[in-house]
Design an enzyme around this catalytic site. Structure first.
Site, mmCIF file in Angstrom:
data_model
loop_
_atom_site.group_PDB
_atom_site.id
_atom_site.type_symbol
_atom_site.label_atom_id
_atom_site.label_comp_id
_atom_site.label_asym_id
_atom_site.label_seq_id
_atom_site.Cartn_x
_atom_site.Cartn_y
_atom_site.Cartn_z
ATOM 1 N N LYS A 183 0.839 -1.199 0.000
ATOM 2 C CA LYS A 183 0.000 0.000 0.000
ATOM 3 C C LYS A 183 0.872 1.246 0.000
ATOM 4 O O LYS A 183 1.477 1.608 1.012
ATOM 5 C CB LYS A 183 -0.946 0.057 1.198
ATOM 6 C CG LYS A 183 -2.041 1.107 0.936
ATOM 7 C CD LYS A 183 -2.649 1.726 2.162
ATOM 8 C CE LYS A 183 -1.810 2.795 2.793
ATOM 9 N NZ LYS A 183 -1.642 4.030 1.976
ATOM 10 N N GLU A 258 10.012 1.235 10.605
ATOM 11 C CA GLU A 258 11.062 2.232 10.367
ATOM 12 C C GLU A 258 10.373 3.581 10.478
ATOM 13 O O GLU A 258 9.568 3.931 9.634
ATOM 14 C CB GLU A 258 11.679 1.989 8.982
ATOM 15 C CG GLU A 258 13.025 2.643 8.831
ATOM 16 C CD GLU A 258 12.909 4.031 8.269
ATOM 17 O OE1 GLU A 258 12.892 4.988 9.087
ATOM 18 O OE2 GLU A 258 12.816 4.171 7.061
ATOM 19 N N CYS A 292 13.733 10.697 6.786
ATOM 20 C CA CYS A 292 13.673 10.290 8.189
ATOM 21 C C CYS A 292 15.045 10.454 8.844
ATOM 22 O O CYS A 292 15.133 10.611 10.053
ATOM 23 C CB CYS A 292 13.149 8.876 8.317
ATOM 24 S SG CYS A 292 13.876 7.758 7.142
ATOM 25 N N GLU A 392 10.089 15.835 15.139
ATOM 26 C CA GLU A 392 10.446 15.695 13.728
ATOM 27 C C GLU A 392 9.625 16.707 12.921
ATOM 28 O O GLU A 392 8.399 16.678 12.947
ATOM 29 C CB GLU A 392 10.138 14.270 13.255
ATOM 30 C CG GLU A 392 10.520 14.033 11.819
ATOM 31 C CD GLU A 392 10.331 12.582 11.383
ATOM 32 O OE1 GLU A 392 9.224 12.047 11.529
ATOM 33 O OE2 GLU A 392 11.312 11.996 10.889
#
Ligand code: NAI
Ligand code: MG
Length: 489
Positions: A183, A258, A292, A392
């Site tokens: 997906k 992750e 990331c 983040e």
């Protein structure tokens, strides 16, 4: 790749059991070009019943002799063939990725598409080298292990490296003999559909790879909840990673995650300043900061702070937002209006918390369109407790902090709930390795930043997730070990 011509993009369907299909509901959604804020095309919106069909197709394909009994070398050949098909269309795929995601086409071609092709070739080579052990046990017994595939794997991926994240999961999964339901992120569904096309053309048996475009809810969540999915491999936000881990508990799926990062990039006072300035700007502005592993916290030794920041501001000003289809562009737009809002929210918060805005912080218009462009942004005088030093941001926003010795730098560097990556710049080999060993992160770079290779493991410490993708480590994610005992007495 040399021209900025746009592509003719067809509407996308779901790819289930080797066939292109509409969603059962008939629903579709638009995918937007972030450089223009205009729709590129529409794709099918999968829901629970589509997930169910795709999982059934993947299960049937997994159990079929055509996959179970296929010579591992032939599995490898199929992966090589997928890589070849991607390579034939590499320039076109790079343009498609750029139009869907906004990343500069040069980076899409040289990194995303190239690394995706490499990834299929790397795991093609592994397909016939996955073996167990013979274990010395007491008594008249032979004990040996087999590495068997896990089964039906659900892969849920983000929008920042769309084809590459698909490759990182699909290639090792099928090399190990699993089948996959992929997906892609709702913001960037197009290259995953091209991967399905390449797999079909390469002759991958129907149902081995299925692709469902759709939203986290319902498509992603239905995949996580489906009782006949054996494993979920997820890359995305820490918040969704936590939801997935909780939901997967009901069916005890294997999960690998992750997740996000807030990576410290540490510059000691003996560093090669020019190299570190170059590295620090690439660390945060590459992919418009939507990585990331972005080096979003720059920790500079107080002795060199002023010189470093002056050079950094100069270098950062060279990252001029531009049309991502222009091969000269180095900074594209953010992926979506939502992401732009998030990042603008953090910039406002940084200002209100008292950090000094040294550069950028404002939107820009490119080609007279309403694209999601933001100037490179740098905050100075950032303190560890400020939100912009902790969360983040996932945009071209750098927080600069200072320290007075290596131990303090390591302490500040580790003062985060994340642990994806870290870097240290120094000419002292002892300090470099000391820092590399003390920093709690899955990747540490010394006098470099953002290096990645299909052969080298990648993954997080702490709340950046668990499980290692890439390299031989990914084989552990996509196989399970069986111990076989034989009575020789
Ligand atoms: P997200 O984590 O919501 O999306 C990633 C993937 O998860 C997408 O395919 C999405 O459809 C799917 N998803 C969302 N909710 C789900 C659910 N309940 N069950 C199953 N699948 C689900 O990330 P989003 O909202 O696009 O970005 C938000 C923030 O996440 C970013 O600002 C960034 O900080 C972080 N992020 C980190 C990434 C990384 O590489 N570690 C990649 C993308 C985002
Ligand atoms: Mg989300």
């Amino acid at each position: 790749m040399t021209d900025t011509a746009t592509l003719e993009i067809q509407p996308g369907q779901l790819f289930i059991g080797g066939e292109w299909q509409d969603a059962a509901s008939g629903e579709t959604f638009d995918t937007i070009n972030p450089a223009t804020a205009e729709p590129l095309t529409h794709v099918a919106a999968a829901a629970a019943d589509d997930v169910d069909r795709a999982v059934k197709a993947a299960r049937t394909a997994f159990e079929a002799d055509s996959w179970q009994k296929l010579d591992a070398r032939k599995r490898g050949k199929l992966l090589y063939a997928i890589a070849d098909k991607l390579e034939e269309r590499a320039d076109e795929l790079a343009r498609l990725e750029t139009m869907d995601n906004g990343k500069p086409v040069r980076e899409a071609r040289m990194i995303d598409i190239k690394e995706s092709i490499d990834c299929f070739r790397y795991y093609a080579g592994w397909a016939d080298k996955i073996s167990g052990d013979v274990i010395p046990v007491p008594g008249p017994y032979l004990n040996y292990t087999r590495r068997e595939p896990v089964g039906v794997c659900g892969a849920i991926i983000p929008w920042n490296y769309p084809l590459q994240m698909a490759a990182w999961k699909v290639a090792p999964a099928i090399a190990c003999g699993n089948t996959v339901v992929l997906k892609p992120a709702e913001q960037t569904p197009l290259t995953a559909l091209e991967l399905a096309r390449a797999a079909a053309e390469a002759g991958l048996p129907a149902g081995v790879l299925n692709v469902l475009t759709g939203f986290g809810e319902p498509a992603g969540a239905s995949l996580v909840n489906h009782p006949d999915v054996d494993k979920i491999a997820f890359t995305g936000s820490t918040a969704v990673g936590k939801i997935i881990q909780k939901q997967a508990a009901d069916t005890l799926k294997k999960v690998s995650l992750e997740l996000g990062g807030k990576s410290p990039n540490i510059v000691l006072d003996d560093a090669d300043i020019d190299a570190a300035v170059k590295g620090a700007s690439m660390a945060i502005f590459y992919n418009t900061g939507q990585a990331c592993t972005a080096g979003s916290r720059l920790l500079v030794h107080e002795k060199i702070r002023d010189e470093f920041v002056e050079k950094l501001l100069k270098r950062a000003s060279g990252f001029v937002p531009g049309d991502p289809l222009d091969p000269k562009t180095r900074l594209g737009p953010l992926v979506s209006a939502e992401q732009l809002d998030r990042v603008m929210g953090y910039i406002a918060q940084g200002k209100s918390e008292g950090a000094e805005l040294l550069l950028g912080g404002d939107r820009v218009e490119v080609n007279g369109k309403a694209g999601y462009f933001l100037n490179p942004t740098i905050f100075g005088d950032v303190e560890s407790k400020m939100v912009i030093a902790c969360e983040e941001i996932f945009g071209p926003v750098l927080a600069v902090q200072t320290f007075s010795d290596l131990e303090e730098a390591i302490q500040i560097g580790n003062n985060t709930e994340y642990g994806l990556a870290a870097a240290v710049w120094t000419r002292d080999v002892r300090k470099a390795h000391h820092a590399a060993h003390q920093l709690r992160a899955g990747t540490v770079w010394i006098n470099t930043y953002h290096n990645l290779d299909t052969a080298s493991p990648f993954g997080g410490y702490k709340q950046s997730g668990y499980g290692r993708e890439l390299g031989r480590y990914a084989l552990d994610l996509y196989t399970q070990v069986k111990s076989v005992w034989v009575n020789l007495g």
